[in-house]
Design an enzyme around this catalytic site. Sequence first.
Site, PDB file in Angstrom:
ATOM      1  N   ASN A   1       5.364   4.727   9.140  1.00  0.00           N
ATOM      2  CA  ASN A   1       6.148   3.548   9.519  1.00  0.00           C
ATOM      3  C   ASN A   1       5.886   2.372   8.584  1.00  0.00           C
ATOM      4  OD1 ASN A   1       6.043   4.661  12.737  1.00  0.00           O
ATOM      5  ND2 ASN A   1       7.897   3.614  12.062  1.00  0.00           N
ATOM      6  N   SER A   2       4.820   2.442   7.802  1.00  0.00           N
ATOM      7  CA  SER A   2       4.421   1.314   6.951  1.00  0.00           C
ATOM      8  C   SER A   2       5.573   0.848   6.073  1.00  0.00           C
ATOM      9  CB  SER A   2       3.239   1.712   6.063  1.00  0.00           C
ATOM     10  OG  SER A   2       2.097   1.965   6.839  1.00  0.00           O
TER      11      SER A   2
ATOM     12  N   ASP B   1       0.189  -7.602   1.609  1.00  0.00           N
ATOM     13  CA  ASP B   1       0.649  -6.217   1.722  1.00  0.00           C
ATOM     14  C   ASP B   1       2.174  -6.130   1.724  1.00  0.00           C
ATOM     15  OD1 ASP B   1       0.342  -3.519   1.728  1.00  0.00           O
ATOM     16  OD2 ASP B   1      -0.128  -3.335   3.854  1.00  0.00           O
TER      17      ASP B   1
ATOM     18  N   LEU C   1      -1.913 -27.771  -4.063  1.00  0.00           N
ATOM     19  CA  LEU C   1      -1.541 -29.113  -3.609  1.00  0.00           C
ATOM     20  C   LEU C   1      -2.570 -30.150  -4.001  1.00  0.00           C
ATOM     21  CD1 LEU C   1       0.401 -30.900  -1.966  1.00  0.00           C
ATOM     22  CD2 LEU C   1      -0.826 -30.188   0.102  1.00  0.00           C
ATOM     23  N   GLY C   2      -3.865 -29.816  -3.878  1.00  0.00           N
ATOM     24  CA  GLY C   2      -4.916 -30.732  -4.294  1.00  0.00           C
ATOM     25  C   GLY C   2      -5.458 -31.620  -3.200  1.00  0.00           C
TER      26      GLY C   2
ATOM     27  N   HIS D   1       0.815  -1.218   0.000  1.00  0.00           N
ATOM     28  CA  HIS D   1       0.000   0.000   0.000  1.00  0.00           C
ATOM     29  C   HIS D   1       0.847   1.267   0.000  1.00  0.00           C
ATOM     30  CE1 HIS D   1       0.426  -0.105   4.525  1.00  0.00           C
ATOM     31  NE2 HIS D   1       0.468   1.209   4.339  1.00  0.00           N
TER      32      HIS D   1
END
Length: 480
Positions: free
Chosen positions: A238-239, A163, A291-292, A129
């Site tokens: 701070n992100s 993010d 993975l299935g 973001h």
Amino acid sequence: MPPVLSSSVLRPLARGAGLLAWLLTSAGWAAPDTLDTWLSARAREHTDWLENSLRASPGTGGLWREWTASEPMLPGFVPPGSLAPLIRAVESGVVNISVTAAVGREGTRSASGSGFLLTPEGLVVTNNHVVARGNDVASQIVVRLADGREFQAEVVGRDASTDVALVRLLGEDARGLPAVYLGDSDRLEVGDWVLAIGNPFGLDHSVSHGMISAKERVIGVGPFDDFIQTDALINPGNSGGPLFNMRGEVVGVNTAIISEGQGIGFAVPSNMVKDLLPNLSRNGQLQRGWLGVMINEQNEAGARIAVVTRVYAGSPAARAGIREGDSLVGVNGRRVDSFPQLLRKVSLLAPDSRVTLSLVRGGTPLEVQVTLVSRAAQEGVGVTGPGNLTAFGLSLRDITPDVATTLGVVPYTGLLVSRVEPGSPAARKGVVAGDLIVEVNRRKVKDLAALKGALDKGSGAMVLLRLQRGDVQQYLALEH
């Protein structure tokens, strides 16, 4: 309990004991060596008892104890001193990020955030973001180092669901840079000291410290919620910045705060970043491996166990010999204790990744090698026309057999949320991509065709959804 004797009392007793020993020996009652040995042993016993008595003195009336010994009360605990040496060692690897993005036809938007140097060649980790809004990547990214140097940068890869974004510095001077080290976030314990460095409110290289408040927090941001909670102060700006442990290793990427509270911040664990980076570097986005299997989480001896309940024919799991009833307990040598952990570790790996799975079958530990394949695309389309959910910020799609196989659910048992518009009524209520909608206005919906009839039962301005996430269902009322 015998009375506590002071040293002023013990010294005369010791002298008296010596006189007694001389008298008894002189009278022929005891051999000198035997008596000396006995007296020495008694003296040692009393000294030990006296030290233990002084270790914790009783409070008034014996209601509490107070520690009076000179040694530390808590073995192994060393009170922290100054963090200045740690800050000096790591702060050069923290960067400030400024972005400019086009808004509309003529307007621009400016924003800032933080990041850290991952390699000496100029790879930087930050938040998605910080460098993008929805599908729009910033048109200009400028990264400023601690020594004042500035670099133009470009996005290598990014993922909104976690993010996390990977950015590359441009220019011939982007080499020999002060990169940091990634630590092992799985080793963190609640109470461990941590340090956050970033650019809050444009205040260059601000430092805050605190501790780990909790692990594996789910806050409704996306399908891979697995946040570290900390009380180290994290503010806007701070992100994308690093969360350091006391060894100077990055153990988290500071990401989110709760605006109504103080001292409640969240960081993406470093081990999730490690799983994600090869995918972003190679593909530019998160391409999810498949993975299935279908998994049911069970409790066994007080622990959560991910048990295979179905193996899809022709899937990577089937080719690797995984069977129904197997317990999946580890991925690439790292233990998993629940289905959400297993989902995160597998889904963050790119298709064609070779994975070592640890199993328990009938009480016997096993390891199998699995090569993941591509997960079917889940980019859906919004429901259009009269009676739709686009006004609430939701894009939906049918759970066709192909989609159901990737999700491990029964086809046409609801609608898949393929996208949630940021800031929309659905986003504010915590709806995330990957959720299933099984009821609308208290009517079951099996596909998009059934949605219109269910919406006709509502007022248009409000809709009641029954949402399923994993094995949990809840009702949400959306308004616009």
